[in-house]
Design an enzyme around this catalytic site. Structure first.
Site, PDB file in Angstrom:
ATOM      1  N   GLY A   1       0.790  -1.239   0.000  1.00  0.00           N
ATOM      2  CA  GLY A   1       0.000   0.000   0.000  1.00  0.00           C
ATOM      3  C   GLY A   1       0.811   1.271   0.000  1.00  0.00           C
ATOM      4  O   GLY A   1       0.671   2.108  -0.880  1.00  0.00           O
TER       5      GLY A   1
ATOM      6  N   GLU B   1      -0.629   6.001  -0.587  1.00  0.00           N
ATOM      7  CA  GLU B   1      -0.918   6.446   0.795  1.00  0.00           C
ATOM      8  C   GLU B   1      -0.155   7.700   1.232  1.00  0.00           C
ATOM      9  O   GLU B   1       0.075   7.896   2.433  1.00  0.00           O
ATOM     10  CB  GLU B   1      -0.699   5.301   1.806  1.00  0.00           C
ATOM     11  CG  GLU B   1      -1.559   4.082   1.543  1.00  0.00           C
ATOM     12  CD  GLU B   1      -1.382   2.950   2.557  1.00  0.00           C
ATOM     13  OE1 GLU B   1      -0.952   3.196   3.697  1.00  0.00           O
ATOM     14  OE2 GLU B   1      -1.673   1.793   2.177  1.00  0.00           O
TER      15      GLU B   1
ATOM     16  N   ARG C   1      10.298   4.329  19.739  1.00  0.00           N
ATOM     17  CA  ARG C   1       9.189   4.804  18.912  1.00  0.00           C
ATOM     18  C   ARG C   1       7.975   5.138  19.761  1.00  0.00           C
ATOM     19  O   ARG C   1       7.610   4.394  20.657  1.00  0.00           O
ATOM     20  CB  ARG C   1       8.774   3.739  17.905  1.00  0.00           C
ATOM     21  CG  ARG C   1       9.649   3.736  16.712  1.00  0.00           C
ATOM     22  CD  ARG C   1       9.000   2.996  15.564  1.00  0.00           C
ATOM     23  NE  ARG C   1       9.802   3.202  14.383  1.00  0.00           N
ATOM     24  CZ  ARG C   1       9.416   3.906  13.341  1.00  0.00           C
ATOM     25  NH1 ARG C   1       8.220   4.463  13.314  1.00  0.00           N
ATOM     26  NH2 ARG C   1      10.212   4.061  12.318  1.00  0.00           N
ATOM     27  N   CYS C   2       7.357   6.266  19.448  1.00  0.00           N
ATOM     28  CA  CYS C   2       6.163   6.652  20.181  1.00  0.00           C
ATOM     29  C   CYS C   2       4.994   6.820  19.225  1.00  0.00           C
ATOM     30  O   CYS C   2       5.186   7.092  18.045  1.00  0.00           O
ATOM     31  CB  CYS C   2       6.416   7.949  20.930  1.00  0.00           C
ATOM     32  SG  CYS C   2       7.525   7.703  22.315  1.00  0.00           S
TER      33      CYS C   2
ATOM     34  N   GLU D   1      -2.789  -8.730  17.908  1.00  0.00           N
ATOM     35  CA  GLU D   1      -2.477  -8.031  19.164  1.00  0.00           C
ATOM     36  C   GLU D   1      -3.625  -8.043  20.170  1.00  0.00           C
ATOM     37  O   GLU D   1      -3.417  -7.804  21.343  1.00  0.00           O
ATOM     38  CB  GLU D   1      -2.051  -6.579  18.887  1.00  0.00           C
ATOM     39  CG  GLU D   1      -0.673  -6.519  18.319  1.00  0.00           C
ATOM     40  CD  GLU D   1      -0.224  -5.108  17.994  1.00  0.00           C
ATOM     41  OE1 GLU D   1      -0.695  -4.142  18.625  1.00  0.00           O
ATOM     42  OE2 GLU D   1       0.610  -4.981  17.086  1.00  0.00           O
TER      43      GLU D   1
ATOM     44  N   HIS E   1      -4.169  -7.634   4.920  1.00  0.00           N
ATOM     45  CA  HIS E   1      -2.733  -7.730   5.182  1.00  0.00           C
ATOM     46  C   HIS E   1      -2.514  -7.818   6.683  1.00  0.00           C
ATOM     47  O   HIS E   1      -3.155  -7.098   7.446  1.00  0.00           O
ATOM     48  CB  HIS E   1      -2.008  -6.509   4.607  1.00  0.00           C
ATOM     49  CG  HIS E   1      -0.625  -6.355   5.165  1.00  0.00           C
ATOM     50  ND1 HIS E   1       0.407  -7.196   4.800  1.00  0.00           N
ATOM     51  CD2 HIS E   1      -0.108  -5.510   6.079  1.00  0.00           C
ATOM     52  CE1 HIS E   1       1.494  -6.844   5.473  1.00  0.00           C
ATOM     53  NE2 HIS E   1       1.209  -5.831   6.258  1.00  0.00           N
TER      54      HIS E   1
ATOM     55  N   HIS F   1      11.687  -4.277   6.408  1.00  0.00           N
ATOM     56  CA  HIS F   1      12.285  -3.724   7.631  1.00  0.00           C
ATOM     57  C   HIS F   1      13.800  -3.703   7.547  1.00  0.00           C
ATOM     58  O   HIS F   1      14.467  -3.103   8.372  1.00  0.00           O
ATOM     59  CB  HIS F   1      11.852  -4.540   8.843  1.00  0.00           C
ATOM     60  CG  HIS F   1      10.357  -4.608   8.980  1.00  0.00           C
ATOM     61  ND1 HIS F   1       9.620  -5.634   8.441  1.00  0.00           N
ATOM     62  CD2 HIS F   1       9.471  -3.763   9.537  1.00  0.00           C
ATOM     63  CE1 HIS F   1       8.333  -5.415   8.681  1.00  0.00           C
ATOM     64  NE2 HIS F   1       8.220  -4.288   9.340  1.00  0.00           N
TER      65      HIS F   1
ATOM     66  N   CYS G   1       5.454  -5.815   3.934  1.00  0.00           N
ATOM     67  CA  CYS G   1       4.702  -4.733   4.596  1.00  0.00           C
ATOM     68  C   CYS G   1       4.795  -3.499   3.693  1.00  0.00           C
ATOM     69  O   CYS G   1       5.363  -3.560   2.596  1.00  0.00           O
ATOM     70  CB  CYS G   1       5.260  -4.468   5.999  1.00  0.00           C
ATOM     71  SG  CYS G   1       4.101  -3.595   7.089  1.00  0.00           S
TER      72      CYS G   1
HETATM   73  N1  GLN Z   1      -1.187  -0.404   4.010  1.00  0.00           N
HETATM   74  C1  GLN Z   1      -0.261  -0.085   5.055  1.00  0.00           C
HETATM   75  C2  GLN Z   1       1.051   0.365   4.447  1.00  0.00           C
HETATM   76  O1  GLN Z   1       1.368  -0.105   3.390  1.00  0.00           O
HETATM   77  C3  GLN Z   1      -0.005  -1.282   5.925  1.00  0.00           C
HETATM   78  C4  GLN Z   1       0.952  -0.976   7.042  1.00  0.00           C
HETATM   79  C5  GLN Z   1       1.112  -2.077   8.041  1.00  0.00           C
HETATM   80  O2  GLN Z   1       0.833  -3.207   7.768  1.00  0.00           O
HETATM   81  N2  GLN Z   1       1.586  -1.763   9.205  1.00  0.00           N
HETATM   82  O3  GLN Z   1       1.776   1.152   5.025  1.00  0.00           O
HETATM   83 ZN    ZN Z   2       2.404  -4.889   7.653  1.00  0.00          ZN
END
Ligand code: GLN
Ligand code: ZN
Length: 558
Positions: free
Chosen positions: A235, A287, A318-319, A408, A444, A497, A529
């Site tokens: 995304g 986005e 991170r906050c 979570e 996702h 990441h 991601c």
């Molecule tokens: N669609 C979001 C992105 O691409 C998904 C982010 C996520 O999974 N934390 O940033």
């Molecule tokens: Zn993700």
């Protein structure tokens, strides 16, 4: 140092016998230390561990009576009067004022049976809540009167102490607290009869697609005409300093709405052209307009409020500034349609609309505690469902509903998982079931521990799920040994990441590994991601390599 607190929240989980035995052995050894130990438990109840936890040779025990008020009886049954009992009465995980009269009743219930020393405490560490409500000068004063941040929670503790020791001095504060609790419960600010009427109408017709996946798949294939091993992204594309500046300038009123829209449309066009020239099969708008995947939606939904300084630690340094869901949730108007529609107008390739799902919004917000979390999740789901339907109407053929934080929300005890999973899955299905069979729904998720909830994930019935796996070297595939996942799946092959650029060979190897467990016609090819934290120069090379990997597999398959 007289006291040392040792945090053992693991005591609220299911524990293997060996671990329980280890507790006894370890605390027997620690007993020889001259300092007094306070054993702190929180986020849930001790359950069947109550009797052994109460018997551990420590000077004090802390229990969370916000998350698990029912454990008080079992603890009192087993607790010795020479120890200190610390009662976690003030919610350390949420921002609502405490019902101090209810807390006082709990204290007197404890007092009746326990004659030793009682301590009063927050349920857990206060790092989960913002520091000080006083800095929030722009909040609606009525809503502000319902809230307590860390400083205010400490004051609440002091009021409780006074109420026990000098009742006359505490009286006015107790009245203020009782008024705040009543004002919140009765306020027209939180109740929206239209939302409640919609909620009452939820039935199975709202949680079922028109046909089962095999029928939908045929229609989607006919409409989308994608190659095998279709390629897509999750995304977001890199959030450059210019994008952030445009958003900040617009927020501060430094640029007009028209200029802001123009800027975002430029960014979208750039992103679409990049994806076209790379040769991706399913495109996204990128986005750029979103600061955060939850905040962006919360800001446009009714029932939410945002603080100016309500930062809390997320992980490491991170906050995040979680939104507060204080009232019934509804969607006054479309939230994402203009951007996705503009992006689709630029290309013949299918555009994927991008939404955050109800369970993730819930799990990353401070949620009202005057109704079950599931009710708030369903309200969010009805709002997202309207957005999904509007995207379809605007000609968007594929819609992704992100449930990054689905896992979570699992309760600490496995025996309670199913209850959560049932309503969380139902909330997702409310969002996704209002579209035609030919509209493809993606979801996702951001984790690779998939195996123990795979059945619920399949019950979500998304046509395609993309999931993080590259770091764990396709560990998720273990889930497919015994479970035949019915729909399509994109196990992330590019670890976003990591700063490393993945090679085509790496990704071919991962896809081949996936192909041992998942039929090739179920497989998608994608990063694990969103790409918003990466730089364009890396993203371009990595995605080009990923597309080469997909092509390599297609040529083998032919
Ligand atoms: N669609 C979001 C992105 O691409 C998904 C982010 C996520 O999974 N934390 O940033
Ligand atoms: Zn993700």
């Amino acid at each position: 140092m007289e006291w040392v607190q040792i945090d053992e929240p693991i005591l609220v989980l299911d524990l293997p016998t060996a671990w329980k035995n280890a507790f006894e052995a370890v605390y027997n050894r620690l007993q020889s230390s001259p300092v007094k130990i306070l054993l702190a438990t929180y986020f849930g109840g001790l359950g069947e561990h109550a009797s052994f936890a109460c018997r551990l040779p420590v000077a004090g025990l802390h229990i969370d009576l916000v998350r698990a008020p029912e454990q008080l009886t079992a603890v009192l049954d087993n607790f010795a009067n020479h120890k200190v009992l610390s009662l976690g009465l003030i919610d350390g995980r949420n921002i609502w004022r405490t019902d101090l009269n209810a807390a006082l009743s709990t204290i007197s219930a404890a007092r009746e049976r326990f004659k030793g020393e009682l301590w009063l405490a927050p349920s857990c560490s206060l790092l989960h809540v913002p520091i000080d409500l006083e800095h929030e000068t722009a909040l609606d004063p009525t809503i502000k009167s319902w809230l307590a941040f860390a400083r205010q929670k400490l004051t609440e503790l002091e009021v409780l102490r006074l109420a026990l020791e000098e009742p006359a001095a505490a009286e006015p504060d107790l009245i203020v607290s009782a008024n705040a609790v009543r004002s919140r419960r009765e306020s027209t600010l939180i109740h929206n009869p239209a939302v409640q009427a919609e909620l009452a109408k939820i039935d199975s017709s709202l949680t079922q697609r028109q046909n089962l996946f095999p029928v939908r798949r045929e229609q989607q294939r006919a409409k989308l005409n994608l190659p095998s091993y279709p390629t897509t992204t999750i995304g977001s594309f890199p959030q450059t300093p210019e994008i952030r500046k445009a958003r900040a300038d617009f927020k501060r009123g430094l640029i007009s709405e028209a200029d802001y829209i123009k800027h975002m449309e430029h960014t979208i066009e750039f992103c679409v052209r990049e994806q076209e020239s790379l040769g991706l099969d399913v495109l996204v708008h990128g986005e750029a307009e979103r600061n955060d995947m939850v905040e962006y939606f919360g800001e446009q939904l009714d029932g939410f409020l945002f603080t100016a300084n309500g930062w809390v630690q997320s992980y490491g340094s991170r906050c995040v500034k979680p939104p507060i869901i204080y009232g019934d949730v509804s969607r006054p108007k479309p939230m994402t349609v203009r951007w996705s529609q503009y992006a689709q107008s630029l290309t013949d390739k299918p555009m994927k609309g991008m939404l955050t799902g109800p369970v993730t919004i819930l799990n990353w917000s401070f949620v009202r505690d005057d109704q079950p979390r599931s009710t708030t999740a369903y309200q969010l789901a009805l709002a997202i469902r309207e957005e999904v339907n509007d995207l379809e109407r605007a000609g968007i053929p594929i819609i992704q509903i992100d449930e990054a934080a689905f896992r979570e929300g699992l309760p600490p005890r496995q025996s309670r998982w199913q209850g959560y999973l049932d309503w969380a899955v139902r909330a997702f299905r409310i969002c996704s079931s209002g579209v035609k069979d030919s509209t493809q729904i993606h979801t996702h998720m951001c984790y690779s521990e998939f195996n123990d909830i795979i059945k619920s994930i399949a019950d979500m019935d998304a046509d395609v799920i993309t999931i993080e796996t590259s770091r764990s070297n396709m560990e998720l595939l273990e889930a497919f040994i015994d479970f035949n996942y019915p729909n399509e799946i994109g196990p992330g092959v590019y670890d976003i990441h990591s700063p490393n650029v993945p090679t085509t060979d790496d990704m071919v190897a991962l896809l081949k590994k996936a192909g041992e467990r998942i039929a090739p016609d179920q497989l998608w090819v994608n990063p694990d991601c969103g790409l918003k934290t990466r730089q364009w120069q890396d993203v371009r090379i990595s995605l080009a390599n990923m597309i080469e990997a997909a092509k390599a597999l297609r040529s083998v398959a032919v």
